[in-house]
Design a protein around this motif. Structure first.
Motif, PDB file in Angstrom:
ATOM      1  N   ARG A 235       5.897   5.830   2.031  1.00  0.00           N
ATOM      2  CA  ARG A 235       4.492   6.076   1.806  1.00  0.00           C
ATOM      3  C   ARG A 235       4.127   5.824   0.117  1.00  0.00           C
ATOM      4  O   ARG A 235       3.306   6.836  -0.422  1.00  0.00           O
ATOM      5  N   GLN A 236       4.641   4.616  -0.178  1.00  0.00           N
ATOM      6  CA  GLN A 236       4.379   4.194  -1.694  1.00  0.00           C
ATOM      7  C   GLN A 236       3.617   2.933  -1.447  1.00  0.00           C
ATOM      8  O   GLN A 236       3.635   2.273  -0.662  1.00  0.00           O
ATOM      9  N   PRO A 237       2.589   2.912  -2.295  1.00  0.00           N
ATOM     10  CA  PRO A 237       1.855   1.664  -2.448  1.00  0.00           C
ATOM     11  C   PRO A 237       2.517   0.389  -2.276  1.00  0.00           C
ATOM     12  O   PRO A 237       3.336  -0.055  -2.828  1.00  0.00           O
ATOM     13  N   VAL A 238       1.873  -0.584  -1.365  1.00  0.00           N
ATOM     14  CA  VAL A 238       2.267  -1.828  -1.171  1.00  0.00           C
ATOM     15  C   VAL A 238       1.355  -2.839  -2.032  1.00  0.00           C
ATOM     16  O   VAL A 238       0.446  -3.041  -2.264  1.00  0.00           O
ATOM     17  N   ASP A 239       2.390  -3.646  -2.857  1.00  0.00           N
ATOM     18  CA  ASP A 239       1.735  -4.730  -3.600  1.00  0.00           C
ATOM     19  C   ASP A 239       1.761  -6.131  -2.916  1.00  0.00           C
ATOM     20  O   ASP A 239       2.323  -6.109  -2.179  1.00  0.00           O
TER      21      ASP A 239
END
Length: 337
Positions: A235-239
């Motif tokens: 649940r961490q931002p995807v780059d």
């Protein structure tokens, strides 16, 4: 074509069951169990993201099964030891129908520091491993360090279907409890309910529908596009993924290139949007996005959905503008440029 949730091998714990020497099953967790001849067999399998099947009940071919129940699980205070029990909801499964009496007891353990709501896909299988019935269960909120226990049963099977002989945990997703989509019979404090469907797929093209329902007691207005944050397994931002407004050249799909309009929803009315992408894989690393945080408008509370975007190496996701959705009873939603 309906897109089914992938059965990830690493997440699957198949349980092939036998009746020899097993403990007898009765009524448990408040539900109606199998008949006295159906054994409940304890199992020991590794947990899948905190979810573990603890025992199974498979009636013999000659056993007459009682009416079964399925459990929609929510946390409630336990008697002690940090345990939280599930509350059963009867499904009206006909007694004696194929698959009746089959059940699996499970537990969900939250070892994180925050409350989570889990969505668990259970698959009931036949002797040859074929999927006979799927059950998706929502469990939560589960507080940090807490355990929820429940029972899941398959849908009634058609006459002549092979008997269910196994069950497995096929997929587990978990979202912060404060961001979990509201159930159909519940309205969050915001007065709006944001949900997503299971999506459609054809020739590598994927489309997932987003739905915004005004479940409050006053009008709610949106204009433009849902705000999206793409998140990975942790649940961490995807780059490296570009979110485009409109079709973005991905495909021509009705409504995707409609310009933004102001949509005012009276209580009980809905608006729709959509996500679109292709799962083409070329050079580079394929990108998967299991979670998407959605804001209906910039000042709205976030809601986390789990569409499992298989973006391949395209690096692009399209989103359409909110538009009023017609309701079967007629709609009072108004839209203006």
């Amino acid at each position: 074509m309906r897109r089914t949730a992938p059965l990830l091998p690493a997440l699957t714990a198949a349980l092939l069951l036998t009746a020899c020497g097993a403990e007898r099953a009765g009524t448990h967790d408040g539900g109606v169990g199998a008949s006295g001849s159906a054994p409940r067999t304890a199992v020991s399998q590794p947990a899948v993201h905190g979810v573990r099947i603890t025992s199974v009940t498979i009636p013999s071919a000659s056993a007459s099964a009682s009416a079964s129940a399925s459990h929609s699980v929510s946390a409630s205070p336990g008697a002690g030891g940090g345990m939280v029990r599930a509350e059963p909801l009867p499904t009206g499964t006909p007694a004696g129908s194929a698959g009746s009496g089959v059940s699996a007891d499970y537990e969900v353990v939250n070892s994180t520091a925050g409350a989570l709501t889990y969505t668990v896909l259970f698959v009931f299988t036949s002797d040859d491993g074929g999927a006979m019935s799927n059950r998706k269960v929502t469990v939560g909120p589960v507080g940090p360090g807490r355990t929820v226990r429940g029972t899941v049963r398959p849908e009634p099977l058609p006459p002549g279907a092979p008997p269910v002989t196994g069950v497995k945990v096929a997929e587990v997703t978990s979202v912060p409890a404060a961001e979990a989509p509201a159930e159909a019979d519940a309205c969050p404090p915001s007065g709006i309910r944001v949900t997503a469907d299971d999506g459609d797929a054809a020739m590598g093209l994927r489309v997932v529908g987003l739905f915004l329902e005004n479940c409050g007691d006053r009008d709610y207005t949106v204009k433009g596009y849902p705000g999206l944050t793409l998140l990975d397994d942790d649940r961490q931002p995807v780059d490296g993924v570009t979110i485009v407004h409109g079709g973005g050249g991905i495909a021509t799909v009705t409504g995707f290139d409609d310009p933004p309009r102001t949509v005012t929803l009276a209580p009980g009315e809905r608006a729709t949007s959509g996500l679109m992408w292709r799962n083409t894989t070329g050079f580079g690393t394929a990108v998967g996005v299991p979670y998407v945080r959605v804001r209906a408008r910039p000042d709205a509370a976030p809601v986390m959905i789990t569409p499992h975007l298989d973006l391949g190496t395209t690096g692009k996701l399209a989103v359409s503008a909110w538009r009023a959705a017609a309701e079967p009873q007629g709609t009072r939603a108004t839209a203006s440029p």
